[in-house]
Design a protein around this motif. Structure first.
Motif, PDB file in Angstrom:
ATOM      1  N   ASP A 199       0.832  -1.208   0.000  1.00 38.82           N
ATOM      2  CA  ASP A 199       0.000   0.000   0.000  1.00 38.82           C
ATOM      3  C   ASP A 199       0.865   1.256   0.000  1.00 38.82           C
ATOM      4  OD1 ASP A 199      -2.332  -1.526   0.109  1.00 38.82           O
ATOM      5  OD2 ASP A 199      -2.361  -1.517   2.298  1.00 38.82           O
ATOM      6  N   VAL A 200       1.890   1.252   0.858  1.00 43.15           N
ATOM      7  CA  VAL A 200       2.781   2.414   0.938  1.00 43.15           C
ATOM      8  C   VAL A 200       3.511   2.602  -0.383  1.00 43.15           C
ATOM      9  CG1 VAL A 200       4.762   3.419   2.127  1.00 43.15           C
ATOM     10  CG2 VAL A 200       3.054   2.141   3.430  1.00 43.15           C
ATOM     11  N   LEU A 201       3.946   1.500  -0.996  1.00 41.41           N
ATOM     12  CA  LEU A 201       4.612   1.578  -2.295  1.00 41.41           C
ATOM     13  C   LEU A 201       3.711   2.229  -3.333  1.00 41.41           C
ATOM     14  CD1 LEU A 201       7.174   0.590  -3.947  1.00 41.41           C
ATOM     15  CD2 LEU A 201       5.746  -1.340  -4.639  1.00 41.41           C
ATOM     16  N   LYS A 202       2.437   1.859  -3.328  1.00 39.36           N
ATOM     17  CA  LYS A 202       1.499   2.437  -4.291  1.00 39.36           C
ATOM     18  C   LYS A 202       1.292   3.933  -4.039  1.00 39.36           C
ATOM     19  CE  LYS A 202      -1.908   0.347  -6.107  1.00 39.36           C
ATOM     20  NZ  LYS A 202      -3.211  -0.292  -6.379  1.00 39.36           N
ATOM     21  N   LEU A 203       1.235   4.318  -2.775  1.00 41.91           N
ATOM     22  CA  LEU A 203       1.102   5.739  -2.459  1.00 41.91           C
ATOM     23  C   LEU A 203       2.321   6.525  -2.941  1.00 41.91           C
ATOM     24  CD1 LEU A 203      -0.400   5.497   1.143  1.00 41.91           C
ATOM     25  CD2 LEU A 203      -1.568   6.321  -0.910  1.00 41.91           C
ATOM     26  N   MET A 204       3.508   5.929  -2.791  1.00 38.12           N
ATOM     27  CA  MET A 204       4.727   6.580  -3.271  1.00 38.12           C
ATOM     28  C   MET A 204       4.706   6.700  -4.791  1.00 38.12           C
ATOM     29  SD  MET A 204       7.488   4.688  -0.765  1.00 38.12           S
ATOM     30  CE  MET A 204       8.912   5.363  -1.601  1.00 38.12           C
ATOM     31  N   SER A 228       4.815  10.234  -6.942  1.00 40.11           N
ATOM     32  CA  SER A 228       5.869  10.526  -7.909  1.00 40.11           C
ATOM     33  C   SER A 228       5.349  10.606  -9.338  1.00 40.11           C
ATOM     34  CB  SER A 228       6.964   9.460  -7.837  1.00 40.11           C
ATOM     35  OG  SER A 228       6.469   8.193  -8.248  1.00 40.11           O
ATOM     36  N   GLY A 229       4.104  10.186  -9.542  1.00 37.41           N
ATOM     37  CA  GLY A 229       3.532  10.219 -10.884  1.00 37.41           C
ATOM     38  C   GLY A 229       4.013   9.098 -11.781  1.00 37.41           C
ATOM     39  N   PHE A 230       4.524   8.019 -11.196  1.00 38.26           N
ATOM     40  CA  PHE A 230       5.031   6.900 -11.979  1.00 38.26           C
ATOM     41  C   PHE A 230       3.870   6.179 -12.651  1.00 38.26           C
ATOM     42  CE2 PHE A 230       6.556   2.522 -12.550  1.00 38.26           C
ATOM     43  CZ  PHE A 230       7.775   2.759 -13.172  1.00 38.26           C
ATOM     44  N   ALA A 231       4.003   5.931 -13.970  1.00 37.51           N
ATOM     45  CA  ALA A 231       2.886   5.375 -14.724  1.00 37.51           C
ATOM     46  C   ALA A 231       3.000   3.882 -14.968  1.00 37.51           C
ATOM     47  CB  ALA A 231       2.776   6.099 -16.075  1.00 37.51           C
ATOM     48  N   GLY A 232       4.091   3.247 -14.552  1.00 33.89           N
ATOM     49  CA  GLY A 232       4.280   1.819 -14.797  1.00 33.89           C
ATOM     50  C   GLY A 232       3.636   0.964 -13.731  1.00 33.89           C
ATOM     51  N   THR A 233       4.125  -0.256 -13.601  1.00 32.28           N
ATOM     52  CA  THR A 233       3.586  -1.199 -12.637  1.00 32.28           C
ATOM     53  C   THR A 233       4.300  -1.065 -11.296  1.00 32.28           C
ATOM     54  OG1 THR A 233       5.147  -2.975 -13.183  1.00 32.28           O
ATOM     55  CG2 THR A 233       3.125  -2.810 -14.519  1.00 32.28           C
ATOM     56  N   GLU A 234       3.687  -1.676 -10.265  1.00 33.18           N
ATOM     57  CA  GLU A 234       4.334  -1.661  -8.949  1.00 33.18           C
ATOM     58  C   GLU A 234       5.691  -2.356  -8.993  1.00 33.18           C
ATOM     59  OE1 GLU A 234       1.227  -2.713  -9.469  1.00 33.18           O
ATOM     60  OE2 GLU A 234      -0.157  -1.914  -7.958  1.00 33.18           O
ATOM     61  N   GLU A 235       5.758  -3.465  -9.707  1.00 35.80           N
ATOM     62  CA  GLU A 235       7.023  -4.202  -9.793  1.00 35.80           C
ATOM     63  C   GLU A 235       8.102  -3.359 -10.463  1.00 35.80           C
ATOM     64  OE1 GLU A 235       8.867  -8.387 -11.625  1.00 35.80           O
ATOM     65  OE2 GLU A 235       6.751  -7.860 -11.926  1.00 35.80           O
ATOM     66  N   THR A 269      13.522   1.634  -8.260  1.00 35.78           N
ATOM     67  CA  THR A 269      13.969   2.351  -7.066  1.00 35.78           C
ATOM     68  C   THR A 269      15.128   1.616  -6.401  1.00 35.78           C
ATOM     69  OG1 THR A 269      11.707   3.140  -6.717  1.00 35.78           O
ATOM     70  CG2 THR A 269      13.229   3.356  -4.884  1.00 35.78           C
ATOM     71  N   ALA A 270      15.026   0.302  -6.333  1.00 38.94           N
ATOM     72  CA  ALA A 270      16.110  -0.486  -5.738  1.00 38.94           C
ATOM     73  C   ALA A 270      17.378  -0.373  -6.568  1.00 38.94           C
ATOM     74  CB  ALA A 270      15.690  -1.941  -5.610  1.00 38.94           C
ATOM     75  N   THR A 271      17.245  -0.370  -7.884  1.00 38.01           N
ATOM     76  CA  THR A 271      18.419  -0.236  -8.750  1.00 38.01           C
ATOM     77  C   THR A 271      19.050   1.137  -8.600  1.00 38.01           C
ATOM     78  OG1 THR A 271      17.448  -1.785 -10.342  1.00 38.01           O
ATOM     79  CG2 THR A 271      19.236  -0.386 -11.137  1.00 38.01           C
ATOM     80  N   ASP A 272      18.217   2.185  -8.521  1.00 40.55           N
ATOM     81  CA  ASP A 272      18.745   3.537  -8.275  1.00 40.55           C
ATOM     82  C   ASP A 272      19.545   3.570  -6.976  1.00 40.55           C
ATOM     83  OD1 ASP A 272      17.686   4.557 -10.574  1.00 40.55           O
ATOM     84  OD2 ASP A 272      15.933   5.471  -9.619  1.00 40.55           O
TER      85      ASP A 272
END
Length: 410
Positions: free
Chosen positions: A306-311, A315-322, A328-331
């Motif tokens: 849920d928190v991931l989806k809120l983030m 941020s306006g990210f248009a892709g999937t949760e995965e 983000t982990a790669t960054d």
């Protein structure tokens, strides 16, 4: 690029929070300080779009069983090719707190949160602050319901703090007057015993006050600042506070600018999957921590997903949760590899004694402990996580101290 800095700071928060490791426990209770007359909108705003249980992607299950490795298992320069980083130029606006800034903060921010009120002898108007006593009863049984009674409560008319009809029903009332307000709780009200119920609030007006713009020494002294007993001292206090805030912002802007320049000048190779896995697991720990804190603050249960989806929404990210999660982990992984490469070149090292010193300070300052000794506490931790974050802080300090900071044209 500021997102990348935020990624780093998120990891740092986790590394410096003893609660995430089981020692310093969260002491706040999930206490509902609102009466049953109060509105529920504040605590649920923004969470409806992220369902309490997310269909499909489960970030916690996603990382379960993944094999990991750490920065110590690689040569950072194999994955981060550095260019110029020592003495990069960044443009930042200088710290400048004016008398106008101080006056604006006092006259607007402080008076908004701590209004100057003068009692008036007239009927209640929109915008007034009333002091009231009230009793809430079910309309059918005339039985008082739990939490529906208060004495000496202050209420700003028009603030929409209470259920619909409560505040508007007091407009026109005079001091000493008692009114019966026939109201209905919303169908989706949080308390099941009140949702959709017809009720009667018997309200007595004790005082009526209106806002004033006349600043007084008494008002300044009543703000609760230890070093403020009059308006002159309030000006000094606010100037100091705004200057400290501006200096912190200045430092943050320098770090943002340096990080953006150095990162954009670094060429990254594809990282080992196990290293990215490590930072995905770190992310899940932090997401769970945020979810726990949210439940304590607002009484609404959220999952890490849920928190991931809120983030994502923020941020306006248009892709999937995965995709968002892995990106983000790669960054984060790239950022730490870059920091490690700089640390290796500059001879910046974090020793076991450095980590011990940091952890002992956190351990000794914690309000409660679930461990019998510091050694037991230390044995429960991922010490590499703390080494990485202390290393990153030292590298950021090096980069910021060596930066060529010039005044921006703005």
């Amino acid at each position: 690029m500021k997102k990348k800095l935020a990624v780093l700071l998120t990891a740092t928060v986790m590394a410096t929070t003893v609660a995430a490791c089981g020692k310093e426990t969260v002491k706040e209770e999930s206490v509902n300080t609102e009466t049953p007359a109060a509105s529920e909108s504040a605590s649920t705003e923004g969470t409806e779009a992220a369902a309490s249980q997310t269909d499909g992607f489960d970030v916690t299950a996603y990382v379960d069983g993944l094999e990991t490795m750490s920065l110590q298992d690689i040569k950072a320069s194999d994955y981060a090719t550095l260019t110029e980083y020592d003495g990069v130029t960044v443009e930042v606006a200088p710290v400048n707190v004016t008398e106008e800034d101080v006056a604006d903060y006092i006259n607007n921010t402080l008076t908004s949160s701590n209004p100057i009120l003068n009692q008036v002898d007239r009927p209640v108007q929109d915008g007034d602050t009333v002091n009231i006593d009230y009793v809430g009863k079910y309309a059918d049984t005339k039985e008082a319901f739990d939490g529906g009674t208060a004495q000496g409560a202050d209420l700003v008319i028009g603030s929409n703090s209470y259920i619909e009809g409560f505040e508007s029903g007091l407009i026109g009332a005079k001091v000493g007057e008692t009114r019966d307000l026939n109201l209905t709780f919303p169908e989706n009200y949080g308390a099941a015993n009140l949702a959709g119920k017809d009720v009667i609030f018997t309200v007595t007006i004790n005082t009526i006050s209106e806002k004033s713009t006349d600043l007084t020494d008494e008002w300044a002294a009543g703000l609760g600042y230890e070093d403020v007993s009059n308006l002159e001292e309030l000006n000094v206090h606010v100037n100091k506070t705004l200057t400290e805030e501006a200096e912190n912002n200045y430092k943050q802007e320098v770090e943002n600018g340096v990080l953006e320049t150095v990162t954009s000048g670094t060429e990254f190779a594809e990282l080992p999957e196990k290293l990215v896995n490590r930072y995905m697991k770190q992310q899940v720990e932090q997401l769970n921590y945020y979810a726990t804190m949210y439940s304590y603050m607002y009484g609404q249960q959220l999952t890490a997903t849920d928190v991931l989806k809120l983030m994502m929404q923020s941020s306006g990210f248009a892709g999937t949760e995965e995709e968002y999660f892995k990106n983000t982990a790669t960054d984060m992984a790239n950022q730490y590899v870059m920091f490690q490469a700089i640390a290796d070149e500059q001879g910046i090292e974090i020793t076991e004694a450095d980590v011990d010193s940091f952890l002992k300070e956190k351990y000794e300052s914690a309000s409660s402990t679930g461990f019998s000794s510091f050694e037991d506490y230390k044995a429960s931790l991922d010490l590499e996580l703390y080494r990485e974050n202390l290393m990153a802080e030292k590298v950021m300090s090096f980069l910021s101290e060596h930066a060529n900071v010039v005044e921006s044209a703005e």
